[in-house]
Each structure stands twice: as structure tokens, then as C-alpha cells.
Design a protein around this motif. Structure first.
Motif, PDB file in Angstrom:
ATOM      1  N   SER A 594       2.403  -4.542  -2.848  1.00 11.64           N
ATOM      2  CA  SER A 594       0.974  -4.836  -2.681  1.00 11.64           C
ATOM      3  C   SER A 594       0.310  -3.802  -1.783  1.00 11.64           C
ATOM      4  CB  SER A 594       0.790  -6.240  -2.096  1.00 11.64           C
ATOM      5  OG  SER A 594       1.356  -7.217  -2.944  1.00 11.64           O
ATOM      6  N   ALA A 595       1.004  -3.406  -0.697  1.00 10.23           N
ATOM      7  CA  ALA A 595       0.422  -2.420   0.208  1.00 10.23           C
ATOM      8  C   ALA A 595       0.275  -1.064  -0.466  1.00 10.23           C
ATOM      9  CB  ALA A 595       1.286  -2.302   1.459  1.00 10.23           C
ATOM     10  N   PHE A 600      -2.913   3.361  -2.341  1.00  8.20           N
ATOM     11  CA  PHE A 600      -2.951   4.572  -3.157  1.00  8.20           C
ATOM     12  C   PHE A 600      -3.716   4.365  -4.471  1.00  8.20           C
ATOM     13  CE2 PHE A 600       0.842   4.985  -0.499  1.00  8.20           C
ATOM     14  CZ  PHE A 600       0.597   6.200   0.106  1.00  8.20           C
ATOM     15  N   ASN A 601      -3.709   3.181  -5.053  1.00  5.78           N
ATOM     16  CA  ASN A 601      -4.378   2.933  -6.333  1.00  5.78           C
ATOM     17  C   ASN A 601      -5.666   2.131  -6.155  1.00  5.78           C
ATOM     18  OD1 ASN A 601      -2.224   4.243  -7.542  1.00  5.78           O
ATOM     19  ND2 ASN A 601      -1.111   2.329  -7.937  1.00  5.78           N
ATOM     20  N   ASN A 602      -5.952   1.729  -4.936  1.00  5.46           N
ATOM     21  CA  ASN A 602      -7.160   0.962  -4.630  1.00  5.46           C
ATOM     22  C   ASN A 602      -7.223  -0.317  -5.449  1.00  5.46           C
ATOM     23  OD1 ASN A 602      -9.482   0.418  -3.230  1.00  5.46           O
ATOM     24  ND2 ASN A 602     -10.816   1.677  -4.548  1.00  5.46           N
TER      25      ASN A 602
END
Length: 632
Positions: A594-595, A600-602
Motif C-alpha cells: 500500500s505504501a 510511487f503510483n499515486n
């Protein structure tokens, strides 16, 4: 009157505490050792030269009756011997007794025998068994404690035959007799131990002969031994006799028994043989413990109503020789010596010098008794007392009287032995008070006594206060109160705390993993608390950051890296081996996934799905924190 200056007492121990670091910092200087002289210590050499005592050999036990066959009406000796020290044996108060028999406890003793350069102990316990009927009687086997373990005493059998049966030998016993039946407290009791010879005429001797009884002092320095011939059933038999002295201490009826080890060769002291007798030396001596029948003594108290002055414990028949002065012509202030000789039979070795009553014209020093061994005093029959006197006035014509008395046990009366004054000439002292204007010896002594008895006058240091001082709650001195002891314990408590802190510091310095695990537990507890707070506030970002950081802190002690640099794979590889990995792996993977998607992928994870892991995250963090508390 000037006021008294007040001084304040400053405690010294704080200054001592300040000096402790400087003392610890000083180098330790050791004194040089003296050059070796290559000469061993005499005491150590003597102890090393002594043979060792055997305390490791297997325990051997001998239980037997002496003799094995007796006639009805006689009593036999039940003897138990062990080759261990007497102090290492826990002997029971009672042992099994056959039916129709009376068993009485006898003496016990220990003998140390030198066999082949090793001292072998031999401890013996005696009992006296008297059967009521004929037949065979057996003392069954039983167990005692010796050298910390159980030791089995074997059974012993006794045969009792009809009276008058030929060939029955009597057991060997000591015949204990006294020179009377009634004695007084402090009176010497002469006890005689007689041991008959063997049937073949060989003399049996006693070694370690002793007398045992309550409230009795035995003088072992005095011992008279001899061998005499006695007629028994028309046959002359040599008998070994040993005499000892005993002194009763308390009135009442007391019982004494004699004991000793029989052997054919060793002797103690001088032996006098009267008549025929043969002293043989066996090839290997066997020491056998024997004792006597109990001897009852009736001890009476000294009469108190008729006691005369000057009684110092003299009990017997005594006479006092005329006293002897070192000189009968002295000057006032000179020293003279008075000697007193007491002769007679009794407790000479225990008599104290009679005191001289204080005289105003004499200075009397403590009396002295001659420094001679008690055995020598008793053997020669007299003792000498010495008195040191100083005449204080030239009007003296005789020495002071000495009250003295003794108690005669035969007449049961006190006998007056007081010493009469001895004429003496005392010249005036060279110190003449009429010429010099000074006080005489008697006047100086009287004035000194008056000064000692006169109350002290008030001075500047001890004023006579007219007003009461400060009231006190109690009269107990300060050093006897509880708070004073508590104050004295403060420096010790402080030093103990400093010592404990330094010890803890050194331990943590040698074991840094303890500090690392402690910091990790604190960080886990902090991030777990913040993660719970963020979950309650519906703060998805805060919950995710604190949960991931909590897992990083939990695995940081097992991974040599900064907690913030750990990734998902580092955490999974550093998990403790004894914890189930599947729940932790699932939670950690979801959190890091999830983080990563969010950063990185918003892609923002679902709030309900992520916050639903709060309970599982809290549980796994607590498990990891407990694992750090008890690492395996």
C-alpha cells in the motif's frame, strides 16, 4: 559572665566522598616482597610432617557382645565400633532392644591409632544388656548416619545360660570407687579406677582414662597410676589403678562413670608395680573401650550461716605458717612484702589469697598467688601467697591482720586461720612535713579523697545556669536514636548506588544488544500507540507510516542497519524464528504494498481495508516486542 562561644559541628563524610574519585585515580603501589630465605615455617613443617587422618576408606562396622555367653543374672557389654570420626556420627537416642531385657546406655569414645603412617579413627559406643531369662537374645540390625550417609549396624546375638555353668567369663569392666559418699561443693573428690588383669596374669592398662559426670570438673593434669597385687578367690592378681581428681560444682545427687581404652602396652605417666605382674607388648595393639557401673555422689552445699570472714574456697584440713616479712624496719612510704604459706590436704590448687581489709594507715596492693602448676602444688602440699604493702605513717607498730578461714568437711565446720599482725618498726619518712611545710602521706591521701568526692564548681566551660535551657522531647542521646543511624547509612547508601550504577554501565558496555533491544521495545510501543491513535482518527497516512516504522524498529536489532532503511524483504528475513511467520508476513506485505502504490503510483489504498488491519498490526507489534524482551 561572658557567654560561651558556640561551635557548629560540620559532618566530615561529604568531604570524604569528594576525595573518593581522587583515591580511586591514584596508582596502586605494592610493597616489595622480602627476599626468600628458603627456610620453611616451623609450624607449617610440623603440620605437614603429621600423618593424615583416614576419612575416605570404606566404613567398617563391628557389633558384638562381650562376652558372647553369660550366666543368668549377669550383664553383657554390647559394643559397636566404627572406623570414622565421632563428630561425623549421628547416633540415635534409642536402639532396638530384645524382649525381656534391660538395656542401659554406657560410655562412648574415640581413639586415633597410627597404622602405617596413617591415623585411623576408631569410635566405640557401649551399652549394658541384662536379660531376665535364659535363652538367646538378638539385637536386630538398624541404621545410623555417618559421614552424611546411612550405615547399617549388623545384628548381634547373646547366649544366656543357667547360673553356675562352668567356663563363663565375666566382662571386662572398670571398678570405679571414691574416697567417700558425701562431698561439699568445691571439695576435691579422689576417684580410683581399677582394671583387673587378664586370666593369664597379663596386666591390662588403661589409656585415655577419664571420668564423665554432670556438674563436675575433672583435673586431667593430676593422674596417679600404679599396678598393685590383690587377692581374689585365693589367687594373687595384678590390678592396674588410675586415680584422678574431680570437683563438684553444684549441690545435689550426681552420677559419674569411668571409661578408657584397654591395651596391653601403652601407658600414660609413671607406673609403679607392687608385687608380681607381667607387662606384655602384643604384636598389634587392639584398643577396646570399657567403662564402669555408675557411681552416685551426694554433693552438699556449704553452710552459709556459720561462715567466717576471709573464706576464699579452702576446703580441707589446713594450717597457716607464721607470715614472713621482707624486712621489719622500714621508713614511711617504703614498700614491704609479706609472704604467707598455707599447708594441708585439700583443694590447695584452687584456694585464692585472703584479702586484707582497707586500712587508713596502709596502702595495700592486690595479693598474688605463686605461679606454679596445680599438680606440683598438690604434690608438695603447700601454696604461697604474697602481699605488697606500703606504710603511710611512722606511728604504725604492726602489719594489718588478715582474716582467713577454711572449711573442714570431716567436722563440717569452718576453721579460723586468721593471720595475726606482725610487729614492724616504721621510721619517719625523709619527706618531713614540718620542715618543708607540705602535707604528710596520710593527709595527702585524705585530701585527694575529699577532692574526688567534692562536687565540681561552676566554671566558664561549665557555668551554673539559673534559667532552664531549651526543652528536649526525650532524654535519649542523639547517637542512640533511630534517625542518627539512618543518617550514618546515607553515605553507605550513596556509595552503594554509585557502585551499582558503575556495575550496570560496565555490563551494558559488554552487552550492547541489551541497550539496542530496550530502545527497540520503546520505539515499538511508541509507534503502536500512534498507529492506534491514527486509526481512531481515520488518518490513513499516519496509520500506514507508524505501522511500517513499528515493524522496522522490531526487526532492527536483528538487522545491522538503520531502522528507516529497512524494506519489506529485510523485515521478513529478520523475523524471529520461533514466531509464526504467516500472519506477520501477510500484514507486513499489505502495508508495504500500500505504501509503495501510494508513493510511487499515486494510488491511494482503500481506507476501510487499510484501517481494518489496525487490530492485527497492534497484535503483531506486541508479539515482536515480547520476543525482544525474551530473546531465544
Amino acid at each position: 559572665m561572658k557567654p560561651i562561644a558556640k561551635f557548629r559541628v560540620v559532618p566530615v563524610w561529604p568531604a570524604l566522598l569528594l576525595l573518593l574519585p581522587a583515591c580511586w585515580a591514584q596508582p596502586i603501589i605494592t610493597a616489595p616482597r622480602p627476599a626468600s630465605t628458603n627456610q620453611p615455617d616451623p609450624l607449617s613443617a610440623f603440620m605437614i610432617s603429621q600423618p593424615p587422618i583416614d576419612v575416605t576408606s570404606p566404613i567398617s562396622v563391628v557389633a558384638e557382645f562381650d562376652p558372647g555367653t553369660i550366666a543368668l543374672g549377669q550383664s553383657a557389654i554390647y559394643r559397636v565400633g566404627l572406623n570414622v570420626m565421632e563428630q561425623s556420627i549421628e547416633w540415635p537416642d534409642t536402639i532396638p532392644t530384645p524382649d525381656n531385657c534391660t538395656l542401659r546406655r554406657g560410655a562412648s569414645g574415640q581413639f586415633l591409632q597410627n597404622l602405617g603412617g596413617t591415623i585411623v579413627p576408631q569410635t566405640t559406643f557401649l551399652y549394658h544388656l541384662k536379660p531376665a531369662t535364659s535363652g538367646t537374645f538378638t539385637v536386630p540390625a538398624y541404621t545410623v548416619r555417618a559421614r552424611g550417609g546411612d550405615v547399617r549396624i549388623p545384628a548381634a546375638t547373646l547366649t544366656v545360660v543357667a547360673p553356675g555353668t562352668p567356663g563363663i567369663a565375666a566382662p571386662t569392666r572398670i571398678d570405679l570407687t571414691a574416697d567417700g559418699t558425701e562431698y561439699f561443693v568445691g571439695q576435691n573428690v579422689e576417684l580410683q579406677m581399677a582394671l583387673p588383669s587378664e586370666p593369664n596374669g597379663n596386666v591390662q592398662t588403661l589409656t585415655q582414662a577419664d571420668v564423665v559426670g554432670e556438674n563436675l570438673i575433672v583435673d586431667r593434669n593430676f593422674r596417679a597410676q600404679r599396678v598393685v597385687t590383690q587377692i581374689e578367690n585365693g589367687v594373687a592378681r595384678p590390678v592396674f589403678i588410675s586415680e584422678v581428681l574431680a570437683t563438684p560444682l553444684r549441690p545435689g545427687r550426681t552420677t559419674v562413670i569411668a571409661k578408657g581404652f584397654t591395651v596391653g602396652s601403652p601407658f600414660q605417666g609413671q607406673i609403679v608395680i607392687s608385687g608380681g605382674g607381667v607387662l606384655t607388648t602384643p604384636p598389634q595393639a587392639r584398643y577396646t573401650l570399657v567403662d564402669s557401673e555408675p557411681l552416685a555422689l551426694n554433693v552438699l552445699p556449704l553452710p552459709q550461716d556459720s561462715q567466717r570472714p576471709g573464706f576464699t574456697g579452702a576446703i580441707g584440713t589446713f594450717t597457716v605458717e607464721p607470715p614472713v616479712l621482707s624486712t621489719n624496719h622500714v621508713a614511711a612510704g617504703d614498700l614491704i612484702t609479706l609472704s604467707l604459706v598455707l599447708r594441708g590436704s585439700g583443694n590447695l590448687e584452687r584456694v585464692l589469697p585472703p584479702p586484707i581489709e582497707p586500712q587508713p594507715q596502709w596502702q595495700v596492693f592486690p595479693s598474688r598467688k605463686e605461679n606454679t602448676l596445680p599438680a606440683i602444688i598438690r604434690q608438695r602440699g603447700f601454696v604461697t601467697f604474697e602481699y605488697t604493702l606500703i606504710p603511710l605513717d611512722d606511728s604504725i607498730t604492726a602489719t594489718p591482720p588478715i582474716p582467713f578461714c577454711s572449711f573442714d568437711p570431716d567436722s563440717r565446720q569452718y576453721v579460723d586461720l586468721s593471720v595475726a599482725p606482725v610487729p614492724i618498726r616504721v621510721d619517719p619518712s625523709s619527706f618531713n612535713p614540718a620542715v618543708t611545710g607540705r602535707l604528710s602521706l596520710i593527709e595527702s591521701r585524705s585530701l585527694l579523697n575529699q577532692l574526688l568526692q567534692k562536687p565540681e564548681e561552676p566554671t566558664a566551660l561549665a557555668p551554673n545556669l539559673e534559667e532552664p535551657g531549651r526543652a528536649a522531647h526525650r532524654l535519649t542521646p542523639a547517637h542512640q536514636q533511630i534517625w542518627f543511624a539512618a543518617v550514618q547509612l546515607l553515605p553507605a547508601t550513596l556509595l552503594g548506588g554509585l557502585w551499582f550504577r558503575e556495575r550496570r554501565r560496565r555490563f551494558l558496555e559488554q552487552h550492547p544488544e541489551v541497550v539496542i533491544r530496550r530502545r527497540a521495545r520503546r520505539a515499538i510501543r511508541r509507534h503502536a500507540r500512534r498507529a492506534r491513535t491514527a486509526a481512531r482518527r481515520r488518518d490513513t497516512r499516519g496509520f500506514l507510516d507508524h505501522a511500517i516504522q513499528g515493524f522496522r524498529e522490531a526487526c532492527a536489532p536483528m538487522a545491522p542497519a538503520d531502522p528507516r532503511a529497512l524494506v519489506c524483504s529485510d523485515i521478513l528475513s529478520a523475523l524471529p524464528a520461533h514466531l509464526p511467520k504467516e500472519p506477520v508476513t501477510t500484514v507486513v506485505t499489505k502495508l508495504f504494498t500500500s505504501a509503495t502504490q501510494w508513493r510511487f503510483n499515486n494510488v491511494q489504498p482503500g481506507q476501510d481495508e487499510l484501517l481494518g488491519l489496525a487490530a492485527e498490526v497492534d497484535q503483531q507489534l506486541n508479539s515482536l516486542r515480547d520476543a525482544l524482551l525474551n530473546p531465544r
